[in-house]
Enzyme design. Structure first.
Site, PDB file in Angstrom:
ATOM      1  N   CYS A  84       0.818  -1.224   0.000  1.00 32.57           N
ATOM      2  CA  CYS A  84       0.000   0.000   0.000  1.00 32.57           C
ATOM      3  C   CYS A  84       0.845   1.265   0.000  1.00 32.57           C
ATOM      4  O   CYS A  84       0.318   2.361  -0.188  1.00 32.57           O
ATOM      5  CB  CYS A  84      -0.937   0.002   1.204  1.00 32.57           C
ATOM      6  SG  CYS A  84      -1.931  -1.489   1.350  1.00 32.57           S
ATOM      7  N   HIS A 334      -9.350   3.613  -1.245  1.00 28.79           N
ATOM      8  CA  HIS A 334      -7.970   3.134  -1.183  1.00 28.79           C
ATOM      9  C   HIS A 334      -7.610   2.269  -2.392  1.00 28.79           C
ATOM     10  O   HIS A 334      -7.431   1.056  -2.273  1.00 28.79           O
ATOM     11  CB  HIS A 334      -7.780   2.354   0.118  1.00 28.79           C
ATOM     12  CG  HIS A 334      -6.394   1.848   0.349  1.00 28.79           C
ATOM     13  ND1 HIS A 334      -5.251   2.485  -0.113  1.00 28.79           N
ATOM     14  CD2 HIS A 334      -5.950   0.739   1.031  1.00 28.79           C
ATOM     15  CE1 HIS A 334      -4.190   1.805   0.253  1.00 28.79           C
ATOM     16  NE2 HIS A 334      -4.573   0.740   0.945  1.00 28.79           N
TER      17      HIS A 334
END
Length: 388
Positions: A84, A334
């Site tokens: 991420c 996200h």
């Protein structure tokens, strides 16, 4: 060393777009970034691009040249993968390249296509950011991992699910005015507490969504900005990166984030600031507990006290240090590879007065972006400052 300026940035809307490819999403983000920057594509010296799961979601590797083509640039292109924190890592290298004089103009960005995999497929794909041998094969998922971290925090420092619910409610409130956010809807504490459990003590509203989207930013040297008369008042003045052991069971702490603390300390020292100077921050709230851990790692809250920050109003839009005025990962969304650069874009707009929520930080001069990979086995932190 040359100062690094944010000449312009662009985002797609984050959300559910299963029919769109990552190259399509990134092309849209770069069009917006170049229009904002007023920099010709021919001046780009390099493209640094973050992506995590392209091989799994699109059966596509070798993203660098593909995304350079999508962006319409003729320049060397490199794909970064750090879970991420992929595009946050790309930002860090872009800053260093400009500082050392190697490049004057760097296009940095990221994209992720996730929703075409469905919930089960995306969850499985995300799991490869954990230790496959010792975590994934034992059934570990990231909701489960962050639930362990949340319970460890409660056991060590106190707190309860209602404290985390205030984080979720705050970030949904912040996203109401963000047209790029996946969820532009308010929620109440009761919604969070009564939502279906995902992994105790975390429920559905403690978790960020699965998202498609892209982000891009044009970073330039201060000399280039001056020579070309660019309106680029925001600089990236500090950069830091940290790491930790991959698997949770190998770590000294479950309720702390040493990688983020290391990255934050390095970024603060690099910029010549400390936590007391920070006016606003975008932190990696993939789960509500992650925001709490980030605040403490960045010294924006003392260890053990971050749990009450949203509940007591210290991190709300009108609080002492507003956190995630974009809506954060929790409400904005996200798309993994895009998140790090999207944080830079949001912060730059907030500091420059160009964001829907800039009114809450109209006197702010210093912001921090915190991007984390996995269960914060990797982390990058950047300090942004604006000329006043």
């Amino acid at each position: 060393m040359s100062d690094v300026r944010v000449a312009g940035a662009g985002l797609t809307a984050f959300g559910h777009s299963p029919e769109r490819t990552s190259r399509d999403l990134f092309a849209e983000a770069t069009i917006a970034a170049f229009e904002d920057a007023d920099v010709p594509r021919a001046d780009v010296d390099a493209l640094l691009y973050g992506n995590f799961m392209g091989e799994l979601s699109e059966h596509q590797g070798h993203h660098g040249p593909l995304m350079a083509e999508a962006a319409g640039v003729q320049a060397p292109a490199t794909r970064y993968e750090s879970a991420c924190a992929s595009s946050g890592t790309a930002v860090r290298d872009a800053v260093m390249r400009i500082r050392n004089g190697e490049d004057d103009v760097v296009l940095v960005g990221g994209a992720e296509r996730m929703t075409n995999l469905g919930t089960a497929g995306a969850t499985e794909a995300l799991a490869i950011a954990a230790d496959d041998l010792w975590e994934v094969r034992a059934g570990m998922t990231f909701p489960g991992a962050y639930a362990l971290m949340a319970q460890a925090y409660f056991d060590e420092y106190g707190g309860e699910h209602e404290d985390l619910a205030h984080v979720a409610m705050k970030n949904h409130e912040n996203a109401l005015t963000n047209e790029k956010a996946q969820y532009q809807s308010a929620i109440e504490i009761e919604d969070v507490l009564e939502a279906p459990p995902v992994s105790e003590p975390l429920g559905l509203y403690d978790s960020c969504p699965i998202s498609d989207g892209a982000a891009a930013a044009v970073l330039v040297s201060e000399d280039y900005a001056e020579e070309h008369g660019l309106d680029a008042p925001v600089s990236i003045s500090g950069t830091g990166q940290g790491g930790d052991r991959m698997a949770l069971h190998d770590r000294e702490y479950l309720a702390r984030s040493p990688a983020a603390r290391e990255a934050g300390a390095e970024a603060y020292a690099d910029a010549g600031v400390d936590a007391a100077d920070v006016d606003v921050a975008e932190v990696h709230d993939c789960f509500t507990i992650a925001e709490v851990l980030a605040l403490e790692a960045l010294d924006l809250e003392p260890v053990g006290e971050g749990i009450s920050a949203a509940r007591d109003g210290r991190t709300t839009a009108d609080g002492e240090t507003p956190i995630n005025l974009s809506g954060g990962l929790k409400a904005k969304g996200h798309p993994v590879g895009a998140t790090g650069v999207s944080q830079i874009a949001e912060l730059a707009d907030l500091l420059a007065g160009d964001h829907p929520n800039s009114e809450f930080v109209s006197d702010a001069t210093t912001g921090v972006a915190h991007n984390a990979g996995g269960t914060v086995a990797s982390a990058t932190v950047h300090v942004l400052e604006v000329d006043r």
